[in-house]
Design an enzyme around this catalytic site. Structure first.
Site, PDB file in Angstrom:
ATOM      1  N   HIS A 261      39.172  35.810  52.390  1.00 29.60           N
ATOM      2  CA  HIS A 261      38.942  34.511  51.745  1.00 29.60           C
ATOM      3  C   HIS A 261      38.028  33.598  52.553  1.00 29.60           C
ATOM      4  O   HIS A 261      38.081  32.377  52.402  1.00 29.60           O
ATOM      5  CB  HIS A 261      40.281  33.816  51.499  1.00 29.60           C
ATOM      6  CG  HIS A 261      41.129  34.494  50.471  1.00 29.60           C
ATOM      7  ND1 HIS A 261      40.755  34.613  49.153  1.00 29.60           N
ATOM      8  CD2 HIS A 261      42.342  35.107  50.571  1.00 29.60           C
ATOM      9  CE1 HIS A 261      41.689  35.258  48.477  1.00 29.60           C
ATOM     10  NE2 HIS A 261      42.665  35.576  49.317  1.00 29.60           N
TER      11      HIS A 261
ATOM     12  N   GLN B  92      49.712  44.447  52.794  1.00 25.93           N
ATOM     13  CA  GLN B  92      50.171  43.257  52.090  1.00 25.93           C
ATOM     14  C   GLN B  92      50.715  43.623  50.716  1.00 25.93           C
ATOM     15  O   GLN B  92      50.064  44.335  49.955  1.00 25.93           O
ATOM     16  CB  GLN B  92      49.022  42.265  51.898  1.00 25.93           C
ATOM     17  CG  GLN B  92      48.624  41.544  53.164  1.00 25.93           C
ATOM     18  CD  GLN B  92      47.634  40.430  52.887  1.00 25.93           C
ATOM     19  OE1 GLN B  92      46.540  40.437  53.431  1.00 25.93           O
ATOM     20  NE2 GLN B  92      48.011  39.474  52.056  1.00 25.93           N
TER      21      GLN B  92
ATOM     22  N   ASP C  78      49.819  34.619  46.448  1.00 28.92           N
ATOM     23  CA  ASP C  78      49.532  35.515  45.327  1.00 28.92           C
ATOM     24  C   ASP C  78      50.806  35.969  44.629  1.00 28.92           C
ATOM     25  O   ASP C  78      50.818  36.130  43.402  1.00 28.92           O
ATOM     26  CB  ASP C  78      48.736  36.727  45.813  1.00 28.92           C
ATOM     27  CG  ASP C  78      47.274  36.397  46.046  1.00 28.92           C
ATOM     28  OD1 ASP C  78      46.612  35.951  45.099  1.00 28.92           O
ATOM     29  OD2 ASP C  78      46.790  36.571  47.174  1.00 28.92           O
TER      30      ASP C  78
END
Length: 262
Positions: free
Chosen positions: A45, A147, A175
């Site tokens: 990100h 993840q 998320d």
């Protein structure tokens, strides 16, 4: 070349970390001296690339803080490049099932255990072949953290935990909360119940649970449940909020910011 972060997780010693999003070797070195056990260099990100990750690894190297690198995707080519510049611990995003976890592990291992290409003469990781027997030693020092960030990944967690070579599982609260229908609200009771259940499940399977959460009360709660690598802040957020608070004390009108995961 021993991976002390991997050793700490294996020994069950909780590791407290900070997220690096500024994509700067200068700020990375500044924060490497702050006292955190690990620093996450984020390639998902942020505007990081292999070159900027390299300079941050070099900046952090003289300090006790251990670098963890998140690639933008579970891509064996990108992973190969990150390993060659010296990454030993990877946080692989959006792993949905055991097959994807297995692919991540294979990308970090030299054959026959995996598919990592051999280019040690060109690699900082081997100190350009100055580390004796690097090719024989490297596989054992790789630390793979995957993840889980969706309901599908949560459903497949038992199978992911069975994958050999996965050292830890990181729960992505931002998320996950979005996937559960609570975008921007990771503290929703249903999200928190899922996170807490996953932490216990991961630890019971003999793997290291991890998470990023800037809420200190929740961070301590996760540590009590058995989380072993917990990031408790983000450099961009720390800088922005501190600057806004200072400006406000001198009369500036700062834009209201809604508290979030970070």
């Amino acid at each position: 070349m021993e991976n002390s972060f991997k050793a700490a997780l294996k020994a069950g010693r909780p590791q407290i970390g900070l997220w690096l999003g500024l994509s700067s070797s200068y700020s990375a070195e500044l924060l490497a001296g702050a006292g955190f056990d690990w620093l996450l260099i984020d390639g998902e990100h942020t505007p990081n690339n292999v070159q900027t990750v390299l300079t941050q690894l070099q900046a952090i190297a003289p300090y006790p803080s251990q670098p963890v690198v998140r690639p933008s995707w579970n891509d064996p080519v990108q992973i190969k490049q990150l390993l060659d510049v010296g990454t030993q611990t990877l946080l692989v995003p959006m792993v949905q099932n055991a097959d994807e976890a297995r692919e991540a592990v294979r990308a970090t291992r030299y054959p026959p255990a995996g598919i990592r290409g051999v280019g040690s003469a060109l690699a900082r990781a081997s100190r350009w072949n100055r580390i004796p027997d690097y090719l024989q030693k490297a596989n054992d020092q790789m630390c793979v953290l995957v993840q889980i960030e969706t309901r599908e990944a949560m459903k497949n967690l038992p199978q992911i935990l069975d994958v050999e070579g996965v050292d830890g599982v990181f729960i992505g609260p931002a998320d996950l909360s979005a996937d559960m229908g609570y975008a921007g609200n990771p503290q929703h009771p249903e999200v928190q119940a899922a996170i807490e259940q996953a932490i216990v499940q991961i630890r019971e399977a003999g793997k290291a649970p991890g998470i990023l959460i800037a809420n200190e009360q929740l961070a301590k709660r996760y540590l009590e449940l058995g989380a072993l690598f917990v990031a408790v802040g983000v450099d961009t957020t720390l800088l922005a909020r501190a600057a806004e608070a200072l400006a406000a004390r001198f009369g500036a009108q700062a834009t209201a910011v809604k508290p979030g995961v970070y």
